[in-house]
Structures are given as structure tokens and as C-alpha cells.
Design a protein around this motif. Structure first.
Motif, PDB file in Angstrom:
ATOM      1  N   LEU A 104     -15.154 -12.977  36.197  1.00 15.35           N
ATOM      2  CA  LEU A 104     -16.026 -12.700  35.047  1.00 15.35           C
ATOM      3  C   LEU A 104     -17.272 -11.939  35.487  1.00 15.35           C
ATOM      4  O   LEU A 104     -17.730 -11.021  34.804  1.00 15.35           O
ATOM      5  N   PHE A 105     -17.805 -12.283  36.642  1.00 13.30           N
ATOM      6  CA  PHE A 105     -18.950 -11.551  37.200  1.00 13.30           C
ATOM      7  C   PHE A 105     -18.558 -10.100  37.492  1.00 13.30           C
ATOM      8  O   PHE A 105     -19.305  -9.170  37.200  1.00 13.30           O
ATOM      9  N   GLN A 106     -17.372  -9.914  38.044  1.00 13.58           N
ATOM     10  CA  GLN A 106     -16.905  -8.562  38.355  1.00 13.58           C
ATOM     11  C   GLN A 106     -16.730  -7.720  37.093  1.00 13.58           C
ATOM     12  O   GLN A 106     -16.979  -6.522  37.111  1.00 13.58           O
ATOM     13  N   THR A 107     -16.316  -8.323  35.996  1.00 13.27           N
ATOM     14  CA  THR A 107     -16.157  -7.547  34.770  1.00 13.27           C
ATOM     15  C   THR A 107     -17.500  -7.099  34.216  1.00 13.27           C
ATOM     16  O   THR A 107     -17.618  -6.006  33.681  1.00 13.27           O
ATOM     17  N   VAL A 108     -18.521  -7.935  34.347  1.00 18.08           N
ATOM     18  CA  VAL A 108     -19.852  -7.586  33.827  1.00 18.08           C
ATOM     19  C   VAL A 108     -20.504  -6.516  34.692  1.00 18.08           C
ATOM     20  O   VAL A 108     -21.181  -5.618  34.195  1.00 18.08           O
ATOM     21  N   THR A 109     -20.299  -6.582  35.994  1.00 15.69           N
ATOM     22  CA  THR A 109     -20.961  -5.647  36.908  1.00 15.69           C
ATOM     23  C   THR A 109     -20.141  -4.389  37.187  1.00 15.69           C
ATOM     24  O   THR A 109     -20.580  -3.540  37.952  1.00 15.69           O
ATOM     25  N   GLY A 110     -18.982  -4.270  36.586  1.00  9.20           N
ATOM     26  CA  GLY A 110     -18.190  -3.050  36.736  1.00  9.20           C
ATOM     27  C   GLY A 110     -17.246  -3.067  37.923  1.00  9.20           C
ATOM     28  O   GLY A 110     -16.639  -2.054  38.250  1.00  9.20           O
ATOM     29  N   GLY A 111     -17.078  -4.201  38.576  1.00 14.74           N
ATOM     30  CA  GLY A 111     -16.188  -4.268  39.728  1.00 14.74           C
ATOM     31  C   GLY A 111     -14.734  -4.475  39.371  1.00 14.74           C
ATOM     32  O   GLY A 111     -13.856  -4.307  40.195  1.00 14.74           O
ATOM     33  N   LEU A 112     -14.477  -4.846  38.123  1.00 15.07           N
ATOM     34  CA  LEU A 112     -13.110  -5.101  37.672  1.00 15.07           C
ATOM     35  C   LEU A 112     -12.987  -4.612  36.238  1.00 15.07           C
ATOM     36  O   LEU A 112     -13.863  -4.871  35.417  1.00 15.07           O
ATOM     37  N   GLU A 113     -11.920  -3.904  35.957  1.00 16.67           N
ATOM     38  CA  GLU A 113     -11.736  -3.402  34.596  1.00 16.67           C
ATOM     39  C   GLU A 113     -11.390  -4.552  33.653  1.00 16.67           C
ATOM     40  O   GLU A 113     -10.651  -5.464  34.018  1.00 16.67           O
ATOM     41  N   TRP A 114     -11.911  -4.470  32.458  1.00 19.45           N
ATOM     42  CA  TRP A 114     -11.709  -5.524  31.473  1.00 19.45           C
ATOM     43  C   TRP A 114     -10.236  -5.752  31.183  1.00 19.45           C
ATOM     44  O   TRP A 114      -9.803  -6.880  31.045  1.00 19.45           O
ATOM     45  N   ARG A 115      -9.487  -4.678  31.053  1.00 19.10           N
ATOM     46  CA  ARG A 115      -8.093  -4.825  30.631  1.00 19.10           C
ATOM     47  C   ARG A 115      -7.289  -5.660  31.629  1.00 19.10           C
ATOM     48  O   ARG A 115      -6.390  -6.385  31.246  1.00 19.10           O
ATOM     49  N   HIS A 116      -7.633  -5.574  32.914  1.00 19.61           N
ATOM     50  CA  HIS A 116      -6.890  -6.348  33.912  1.00 19.61           C
ATOM     51  C   HIS A 116      -7.097  -7.849  33.726  1.00 19.61           C
ATOM     52  O   HIS A 116      -6.188  -8.639  33.954  1.00 19.61           O
ATOM     53  N   ILE A 117      -8.291  -8.222  33.319  1.00 18.83           N
ATOM     54  CA  ILE A 117      -8.581  -9.644  33.215  1.00 18.83           C
ATOM     55  C   ILE A 117      -8.319 -10.202  31.810  1.00 18.83           C
ATOM     56  O   ILE A 117      -8.022 -11.376  31.651  1.00 18.83           O
TER      57      ILE A 117
ATOM     58  N   SER B  82      -3.720 -16.118  23.539  1.00 21.65           N
ATOM     59  CA  SER B  82      -3.914 -15.746  22.139  1.00 21.65           C
ATOM     60  C   SER B  82      -4.637 -14.407  22.079  1.00 21.65           C
ATOM     61  O   SER B  82      -5.508 -14.133  22.914  1.00 21.65           O
ATOM     62  N   PRO B  83      -4.284 -13.581  21.084  1.00 21.93           N
ATOM     63  CA  PRO B  83      -5.022 -12.330  20.910  1.00 21.93           C
ATOM     64  C   PRO B  83      -6.503 -12.567  20.607  1.00 21.93           C
ATOM     65  O   PRO B  83      -7.341 -11.709  20.837  1.00 21.93           O
ATOM     66  N   TRP B  84      -6.832 -13.751  20.092  1.00 20.70           N
ATOM     67  CA  TRP B  84      -8.221 -14.082  19.805  1.00 20.70           C
ATOM     68  C   TRP B  84      -9.064 -14.155  21.083  1.00 20.70           C
ATOM     69  O   TRP B  84     -10.293 -14.062  21.033  1.00 20.70           O
ATOM     70  N   MET B  85      -8.425 -14.316  22.191  1.00 22.05           N
ATOM     71  CA  MET B  85      -9.152 -14.389  23.464  1.00 22.05           C
ATOM     72  C   MET B  85      -9.861 -13.062  23.769  1.00 22.05           C
ATOM     73  O   MET B  85     -10.878 -13.045  24.461  1.00 22.05           O
ATOM     74  N   ALA B  86      -9.337 -11.962  23.238  1.00 15.10           N
ATOM     75  CA  ALA B  86      -9.997 -10.662  23.424  1.00 15.10           C
ATOM     76  C   ALA B  86     -11.361 -10.666  22.745  1.00 15.10           C
ATOM     77  O   ALA B  86     -12.338 -10.142  23.294  1.00 15.10           O
ATOM     78  N   ILE B  87     -11.426 -11.279  21.559  1.00 12.89           N
ATOM     79  CA  ILE B  87     -12.699 -11.361  20.844  1.00 12.89           C
ATOM     80  C   ILE B  87     -13.677 -12.259  21.604  1.00 12.89           C
ATOM     81  O   ILE B  87     -14.845 -11.917  21.779  1.00 12.89           O
ATOM     82  N   VAL B  88     -13.176 -13.396  22.070  1.00 12.01           N
ATOM     83  CA  VAL B  88     -14.022 -14.304  22.851  1.00 12.01           C
ATOM     84  C   VAL B  88     -14.520 -13.601  24.103  1.00 12.01           C
ATOM     85  O   VAL B  88     -15.694 -13.687  24.465  1.00 12.01           O
ATOM     86  N   PHE B  89     -13.642 -12.872  24.754  1.00  9.97           N
ATOM     87  CA  PHE B  89     -14.003 -12.146  25.973  1.00  9.97           C
ATOM     88  C   PHE B  89     -15.046 -11.075  25.671  1.00  9.97           C
ATOM     89  O   PHE B  89     -16.021 -10.925  26.425  1.00  9.97           O
ATOM     90  N   CYS B  90     -14.887 -10.351  24.587  1.00  3.15           N
ATOM     91  CA  CYS B  90     -15.870  -9.323  24.210  1.00  3.15           C
ATOM     92  C   CYS B  90     -17.225  -9.950  23.903  1.00  3.15           C
ATOM     93  O   CYS B  90     -18.265  -9.410  24.282  1.00  3.15           O
ATOM     94  N   PHE B  91     -17.226 -11.102  23.230  1.00  3.47           N
ATOM     95  CA  PHE B  91     -18.492 -11.799  22.977  1.00  3.47           C
ATOM     96  C   PHE B  91     -19.158 -12.204  24.293  1.00  3.47           C
ATOM     97  O   PHE B  91     -20.376 -12.110  24.437  1.00  3.47           O
ATOM     98  N   TYR B  92     -18.354 -12.649  25.249  1.00  7.49           N
ATOM     99  CA  TYR B  92     -18.897 -13.003  26.562  1.00  7.49           C
ATOM    100  C   TYR B  92     -19.552 -11.780  27.213  1.00  7.49           C
ATOM    101  O   TYR B  92     -20.674 -11.866  27.727  1.00  7.49           O
ATOM    102  N   ILE B  93     -18.873 -10.643  27.194  1.00  3.58           N
ATOM    103  CA  ILE B  93     -19.399  -9.420  27.812  1.00  3.58           C
ATOM    104  C   ILE B  93     -20.687  -8.990  27.108  1.00  3.58           C
ATOM    105  O   ILE B  93     -21.689  -8.671  27.759  1.00  3.58           O
ATOM    106  N   VAL B  94     -20.683  -8.986  25.792  1.00  2.00           N
ATOM    107  CA  VAL B  94     -21.873  -8.576  25.030  1.00  2.00           C
ATOM    108  C   VAL B  94     -23.037  -9.511  25.327  1.00  2.00           C
ATOM    109  O   VAL B  94     -24.152  -9.069  25.611  1.00  2.00           O
TER     110      VAL B  94
END
Length: 125
Positions: A24-37, A46-58
Motif C-alpha cells: 500500500l505504501f508502494q502504491t501511494v509513493t509510485g513504486g507499484l502500479e495500482w492495477r497490479h495490487i 469484489s469489484p467494490w474493492m476498487a472503490i475502497v482502494f481509490c478512497f484509500y489512495i485519495v
């Protein structure tokens, strides 16, 4: 990445708390692409996890920007206060230097009265 690799990918990215935090740290700092995680979450949970993940990033990005902005603003305000203090001290030195006509390091009542009568020491009404 195949759908059959889903459980392995879930275990790779989310196998333990430490691994999850690192990814999760790597996704925020640009070390890992979002789509991979996020793809294993979407495909196998669940597809809803994408929304939860986007809220986390924001949320994390805004919190980080807020923190950095706060540090810059606080530093600028502190330097402004220091500059104001230096400005006031220099002007007071200049004023006391002008008031002390005989340069003995003391301002007598007589020196203060004499300088007070001059136009540049008087304030406008």
C-alpha cells in the motif's frame, strides 16, 4: 496475470500485515502500479474493492499533501515572525540612537523632550 493466479497474487500482495502495508505504501509513493495490487481484489473479492482502494489512495495522498503544506506554511510563518522581530529591533536601535544626542548610552528626559518637539518624531493627529 491469469485469474488462476488470483489466490497466489492475493497471498503475495496481502499475505501478511507487513506485506500489505509495504505494498500500500508502494502504491501511494509510485513504486507499484495500482492495477497490479487492485486487480486481485477486484477479481477474487469484489469489484467494490476498487472503490475502497481509490478512497484509500485519495485519502492518503491528501493527508500527505496536507502534511507537507503544513510544514512549508509553518516554516514560512516562523521566518516571518523572526523577520518582524529583527525589523523592530533595528528600528528601535535607530530610534534610541537618535534620541541619545550626547551618545552616552542613556536617554535623559531632556533629550526625550527635545526630540519630541521635532517634526519627524511627532505622529500625525
Amino acid at each position: 496475470e491469469c485469474l488462476q493466479d488470483g489466490p497466489e497474487l492475493l497471498n503475495e500482495y496481502y499475505g501478511s500485515l507487513g506485506t500489505t502495508c509495504l505494498h500500500l505504501f508502494q502504491t501511494v509513493t509510485g513504486g507499484l502500479e495500482w492495477r497490479h495490487i487492485v486487480n486481485p481484489l477486484i477479481d477474487h473479492i469484489s469489484p467494490w474493492m476498487a472503490i475502497v482502494f481509490c478512497f484509500y489512495i485519495v485519502f492518503t495522498s491528501l493527508a500527505l499533501m496536507n502534511f507537507v503544506t503544513g510544514v512549508f506554511v509553518e516554516t514560512a510563518l516562523q521566518r516571518g515572525r523572526e523577520d518582524k522581530d529583527v525589523y523592530m529591533i533595528n528600528h528601535l536601535r535607530e530610534l534610541f540612537g537618535k534620541l541619545d544626542e550626547n551618545h552616552n548610552g542613556q536617554i535623559s528626559w531632556q533629550e526625550l523632550e527635545e526630540q519630541g518637539r521635532q517634526a519627524h518624531f511627532m505622529t500625525p493627529p
